[in-house]
Write a protein that holds these residues in place. Sequence first.
Motif, PDB file in Angstrom:
ATOM      1  N   TYR A  55       0.827  -1.206   0.000  1.00 61.79           N
ATOM      2  CA  TYR A  55       0.000   0.000   0.000  1.00 61.79           C
ATOM      3  C   TYR A  55       0.863   1.258   0.000  1.00 61.79           C
ATOM      4  O   TYR A  55       0.556   2.236  -0.671  1.00 61.79           O
ATOM      5  N   ILE A  56       1.946   1.218   0.753  1.00 58.15           N
ATOM      6  CA  ILE A  56       2.855   2.361   0.783  1.00 58.15           C
ATOM      7  C   ILE A  56       3.470   2.575  -0.594  1.00 58.15           C
ATOM      8  O   ILE A  56       3.486   3.698  -1.115  1.00 58.15           O
ATOM      9  N   GLU A  57       3.974   1.515  -1.219  1.00 56.15           N
ATOM     10  CA  GLU A  57       4.579   1.619  -2.553  1.00 56.15           C
ATOM     11  C   GLU A  57       3.567   2.103  -3.587  1.00 56.15           C
ATOM     12  O   GLU A  57       3.895   2.918  -4.450  1.00 56.15           O
ATOM     13  N   LEU A  58       2.356   1.605  -3.504  1.00 59.83           N
ATOM     14  CA  LEU A  58       1.315   2.015  -4.438  1.00 59.83           C
ATOM     15  C   LEU A  58       1.046   3.514  -4.305  1.00 59.83           C
ATOM     16  O   LEU A  58       0.975   4.231  -5.303  1.00 59.83           O
ATOM     17  N   GLY A  59       0.932   3.989  -3.084  1.00 55.10           N
ATOM     18  CA  GLY A  59       0.724   5.418  -2.863  1.00 55.10           C
ATOM     19  C   GLY A  59       1.883   6.255  -3.371  1.00 55.10           C
ATOM     20  O   GLY A  59       1.683   7.314  -3.974  1.00 55.10           O
ATOM     21  N   LEU A  60       3.096   5.782  -3.151  1.00 53.66           N
ATOM     22  CA  LEU A  60       4.273   6.506  -3.635  1.00 53.66           C
ATOM     23  C   LEU A  60       4.322   6.519  -5.162  1.00 53.66           C
ATOM     24  O   LEU A  60       4.710   7.528  -5.771  1.00 53.66           O
ATOM     25  N   ASN A  61       3.919   5.419  -5.788  1.00 50.12           N
ATOM     26  CA  ASN A  61       3.873   5.376  -7.251  1.00 50.12           C
ATOM     27  C   ASN A  61       2.846   6.357  -7.802  1.00 50.12           C
ATOM     28  O   ASN A  61       3.105   7.043  -8.792  1.00 50.12           O
ATOM     29  N   ILE A  62       1.689   6.421  -7.178  1.00 52.63           N
ATOM     30  CA  ILE A  62       0.666   7.369  -7.615  1.00 52.63           C
ATOM     31  C   ILE A  62       1.204   8.791  -7.491  1.00 52.63           C
ATOM     32  O   ILE A  62       1.069   9.598  -8.418  1.00 52.63           O
ATOM     33  N   ALA A  63       1.844   9.110  -6.374  1.00 55.89           N
ATOM     34  CA  ALA A  63       2.418  10.445  -6.180  1.00 55.89           C
ATOM     35  C   ALA A  63       3.492  10.733  -7.232  1.00 55.89           C
ATOM     36  O   ALA A  63       3.560  11.842  -7.766  1.00 55.89           O
ATOM     37  N   PHE A  64       4.317   9.747  -7.540  1.00 55.83           N
ATOM     38  CA  PHE A  64       5.367   9.919  -8.549  1.00 55.83           C
ATOM     39  C   PHE A  64       4.772  10.283  -9.906  1.00 55.83           C
ATOM     40  O   PHE A  64       5.182  11.257 -10.538  1.00 55.83           O
ATOM     41  N   TYR A  65       3.794   9.487 -10.365  1.00 57.48           N
ATOM     42  CA  TYR A  65       3.195   9.749 -11.672  1.00 57.48           C
ATOM     43  C   TYR A  65       2.383  11.038 -11.674  1.00 57.48           C
ATOM     44  O   TYR A  65       2.321  11.737 -12.682  1.00 57.48           O
ATOM     45  N   ARG A  66       1.783  11.382 -10.554  1.00 60.40           N
ATOM     46  CA  ARG A  66       1.044  12.648 -10.455  1.00 60.40           C
ATOM     47  C   ARG A  66       1.997  13.825 -10.621  1.00 60.40           C
ATOM     48  O   ARG A  66       1.743  14.743 -11.408  1.00 60.40           O
ATOM     49  N   LYS A  67       3.109  13.778  -9.908  1.00 60.26           N
ATOM     50  CA  LYS A  67       4.084  14.868  -9.998  1.00 60.26           C
ATOM     51  C   LYS A  67       4.712  14.915 -11.387  1.00 60.26           C
ATOM     52  O   LYS A  67       4.949  15.999 -11.933  1.00 60.26           O
ATOM     53  N   ARG A  68       4.978  13.754 -11.963  1.00 62.80           N
ATOM     54  CA  ARG A  68       5.546  13.691 -13.311  1.00 62.80           C
ATOM     55  C   ARG A  68       4.601  14.332 -14.331  1.00 62.80           C
ATOM     56  O   ARG A  68       5.051  14.964 -15.286  1.00 62.80           O
ATOM     57  N   ALA A  69       3.296  14.195 -14.086  1.00 68.74           N
ATOM     58  CA  ALA A  69       2.294  14.785 -14.981  1.00 68.74           C
ATOM     59  C   ALA A  69       2.070  16.268 -14.686  1.00 68.74           C
ATOM     60  O   ALA A  69       1.298  16.930 -15.395  1.00 68.74           O
TER      61      ALA A  69
END
Length: 82
Positions: free
Chosen positions: A14-28
């Motif tokens: 769950y932590i990794e999933l949240g961090l991945n979402i944040a990564f792609y959000r910031k990248r966008a």
Amino acid sequence: MPDNHISFENKDYYIELGLNIAFYRKRAGLTQDMLAEKAGLSRSHLSAIEAPNIIRSFSLEILFHIARALDVEPYRLLQFRD
């Protein structure tokens, strides 16, 4: 086991999933408010999903909405680093 119970061994996913979402959000170039609106979520719910100190379970439907809003394939959000 209740439906909303997160087992300890899945916590890191769950932590990794949240961090991945944040990564792609910031990248966008999106803020949490912008992504939440595009995905049809409240900003507070998205914030809890992204926060590494909060374990927030959510449905695949929400995962698909987030992935679509980020213009990434859902599996990308589930690719965890070693």
